[in-house]
Write an enzyme that holds these catalytic residues in place. Structure first.
Site, PDB file in Angstrom:
ATOM      1  N   TYR A 100      -3.661  14.456   3.016  1.00 20.38           N
ATOM      2  CA  TYR A 100      -3.110  13.215   2.481  1.00 20.38           C
ATOM      3  C   TYR A 100      -3.713  12.848   1.126  1.00 20.38           C
ATOM      4  O   TYR A 100      -4.926  12.657   0.998  1.00 20.38           O
ATOM      5  CB  TYR A 100      -3.348  12.093   3.489  1.00 20.38           C
ATOM      6  CG  TYR A 100      -2.619  10.821   3.167  1.00 20.38           C
ATOM      7  CD1 TYR A 100      -1.240  10.805   2.998  1.00 20.38           C
ATOM      8  CD2 TYR A 100      -3.306   9.622   3.037  1.00 20.38           C
ATOM      9  CE1 TYR A 100      -0.569   9.637   2.704  1.00 20.38           C
ATOM     10  CE2 TYR A 100      -2.651   8.446   2.752  1.00 20.38           C
ATOM     11  CZ  TYR A 100      -1.279   8.454   2.588  1.00 20.38           C
ATOM     12  OH  TYR A 100      -0.617   7.293   2.295  1.00 20.38           O
ATOM     13  N   LYS A 152       4.829   4.778  -1.402  1.00 24.91           N
ATOM     14  CA  LYS A 152       4.961   6.193  -1.759  1.00 24.91           C
ATOM     15  C   LYS A 152       6.401   6.677  -1.627  1.00 24.91           C
ATOM     16  O   LYS A 152       6.834   7.573  -2.356  1.00 24.91           O
ATOM     17  CB  LYS A 152       4.018   7.042  -0.902  1.00 24.91           C
ATOM     18  CG  LYS A 152       2.538   6.931  -1.287  1.00 24.91           C
ATOM     19  CD  LYS A 152       1.684   7.865  -0.445  1.00 24.91           C
ATOM     20  CE  LYS A 152       0.245   7.973  -0.959  1.00 24.91           C
ATOM     21  NZ  LYS A 152      -0.573   6.796  -0.675  1.00 24.91           N
ATOM     22  N   TRP A 182       0.819  -1.201   0.000  1.00 28.32           N
ATOM     23  CA  TRP A 182       0.000   0.000   0.000  1.00 28.32           C
ATOM     24  C   TRP A 182       0.865   1.269   0.000  1.00 28.32           C
ATOM     25  O   TRP A 182       1.780   1.395  -0.794  1.00 28.32           O
ATOM     26  CB  TRP A 182      -1.001  -0.033   1.161  1.00 28.32           C
ATOM     27  CG  TRP A 182      -1.955  -1.182   1.101  1.00 28.32           C
ATOM     28  CD1 TRP A 182      -1.841  -2.386   1.748  1.00 28.32           C
ATOM     29  CD2 TRP A 182      -3.163  -1.277   0.321  1.00 28.32           C
ATOM     30  NE1 TRP A 182      -2.897  -3.198   1.442  1.00 28.32           N
ATOM     31  CE2 TRP A 182      -3.731  -2.550   0.570  1.00 28.32           C
ATOM     32  CE3 TRP A 182      -3.833  -0.408  -0.537  1.00 28.32           C
ATOM     33  CZ2 TRP A 182      -4.920  -2.981  -0.018  1.00 28.32           C
ATOM     34  CZ3 TRP A 182      -5.031  -0.839  -1.117  1.00 28.32           C
ATOM     35  CH2 TRP A 182      -5.554  -2.099  -0.856  1.00 28.32           C
ATOM     36  N   SER A 183       0.597   2.208   0.900  1.00 27.12           N
ATOM     37  CA  SER A 183       1.264   3.510   0.831  1.00 27.12           C
ATOM     38  C   SER A 183       2.729   3.486   1.248  1.00 27.12           C
ATOM     39  O   SER A 183       3.429   4.488   1.081  1.00 27.12           O
ATOM     40  CB  SER A 183       0.515   4.529   1.691  1.00 27.12           C
ATOM     41  OG  SER A 183      -0.706   4.874   1.079  1.00 27.12           O
ATOM     42  N   THR A 184       3.210   2.383   1.760  1.00 33.19           N
ATOM     43  CA  THR A 184       4.649   2.273   1.991  1.00 33.19           C
ATOM     44  C   THR A 184       5.397   2.460   0.677  1.00 33.19           C
ATOM     45  O   THR A 184       6.553   2.878   0.666  1.00 33.19           O
ATOM     46  CB  THR A 184       4.975   0.920   2.647  1.00 33.19           C
ATOM     47  OG1 THR A 184       4.273   0.830   3.899  1.00 33.19           O
ATOM     48  CG2 THR A 184       6.458   0.771   2.916  1.00 33.19           C
TER      49      THR A 184
END
Length: 372
Positions: free
Chosen positions: A146, A60, A56-58
């Protein structure tokens, strides 16, 4: 680092872990590399050393790395208007939005205003064209809010306009391929057999969920629910085949630790000045989107969250990292010379600072302090 092993084992015994892995690099060398549990909800597949999982957002952080690499090479000016690279982006009053605003979730484009389905989000050109045409939700550059899914398309389209490559392709060519880092945006079909099954937390009661949505302002609904996404989507072939740099990076804990180490200057990919720029604070504020679940002010660097006074990434306020939906995280502390990657498949309910994460980070720093 015996304390890290202890915390990792306690996550299984006491915090509901199903399958997971954690890696700690100290001075670029592996100090901890642990994995265990099950790769599926039915507990028929053991979590192996090479098991991959959607983080997921890791992801980014690695997406931001693409922009920092281009800036380090003089191909991207972080203080230039986005429209200098993506002319259509100037529409609807966005001519003053800077590249650094994209990296720091300050562009005002946390979500699209018009309904946008998950299938439409899989369409890169359509999503980018809608983002280029839409008006900001707030004055860009003034506050952070966010950019849950839009982040990857916004930063990624700037990368594509400069290089001709989607961010995942650029990352593979310039970083993960040459360095042998086991991380991809999306997941190649021939690697699907290595992927862990993500298991969602129990949903809130229907009445509670409806009441929560009713209290959410339109901006938050757009950022977190347009398109609506849940953990099960990440197990589908369509999700894995898509290019969603904000949400569908796949990798091992070793890969996450390595990439956050690269952001901090490991392996010489970024110059020392460029690596230091990653954690350049963009101003503390109560995040306009995540503020509903985080009762304290946060501060973003250029693509990562700073640990700050709350210590989300350890006791050094200038350490940094990024959490992923459900619990995964990457962390870098250049001052201590460490980077950490944690991945798992049993998703927790917290927006950030999952208890399993906190336990592991506390153990890492306890080990550094005691030499354990």
């Amino acid at each position: 680092m015996r304390a890290v092993r202890t915390a990792f084992e306690e996550n299984f015994r006491e915090r509901g872990e199903l399958g997971a892995a954690v890696t700690v690099l100290v001075g670029g060398r592996t100090a901890v590399d642990l994995w265990g549990g099950w790769a599926d909800a039915a507990r028929t597949r053991r979590w192996e050393r090479e098991t991959l999982v959607n983080v997921w957002s890791t992801g980014k952080g690695p997406t931001a790395l693409c922009a920092h690499l281009l800036a380090d090479r003089g191909l991207l000016d972080l203080d230039a208007p986005v429209a200098a690279y993506w002319p259509e982006f100037a529409a609807a009053g966005k001519d003053g939005v800077l590249v650094r605003h994209l990296l720091a979730h300050r562009a005002g484009l946390a979500g699209l205003r018009e309904p946008h389905s998950l299938e439409q989000a899989y369409d890169w050109e359509l999503t980018c064209s809608r983002l280029a045409a839409t008006a900001p939700w707030w004055e860009p550059g003034t506050r952070s809010g966010y950019h849950t899914l839009t982040y990857g398309h916004l930063v990624g389209e700037v990368v594509r306009r400069i290089t001709g490559l989607l961010p995942g392709e650029f990352l593979a060519r310039e970083v993960t391929g040459p360095l042998g880092i086991d991380f991809t945006i999306g997941l190649p079909e021939d690697q699907a057999g290595r992927a862990a099954e993500l298991v969602q937390p129990p949903p809130p009661a229907a009445s509670d969920h409806g009441a929560l949505r009713a209290r959410m302002p339109p901006l938050v609904l757009a950022a977190l629910g347009n398109p609506p996404i849940d953990g099960a989507d990440a197990n589908t072939p369509e999700w894995r085949a898509a290019h969603l740099p904000a949400a569908n990076g796949h990798g091992t804990a070793r890969a996450v630790a390595a990439l956050y180490g690269v952001l901090a200057g490991d392996r010489g990919v970024l110059s020392p000045g460029a690596a230091e720029r990653v954690r350049e604070g963009q101003g503390r504020c109560h995040d306009l989107v995540l503020g509903i679940g985080i009762p304290f002010e946060t501060e973003l660097g250029l693509g990562v969250w700073l640990s700050g006074e709350h210590g989300s990434y350890g006791p050094n306020p200038r350490a940094y990292g990024h959490d992923g939906f459900g619990g995964s995280f990457g962390l870098a502390d250049p001052d201590a010379g460490i980077s950490v990657g944690y991945v798992m498949n049993r998703m927790g309910p917290d927006l950030a600072d999952d208890p399993r994460k906190r336990a592991l980070i506390e153990a890492v720093y306890a080990s550094l302090g005691t030499g354990a």
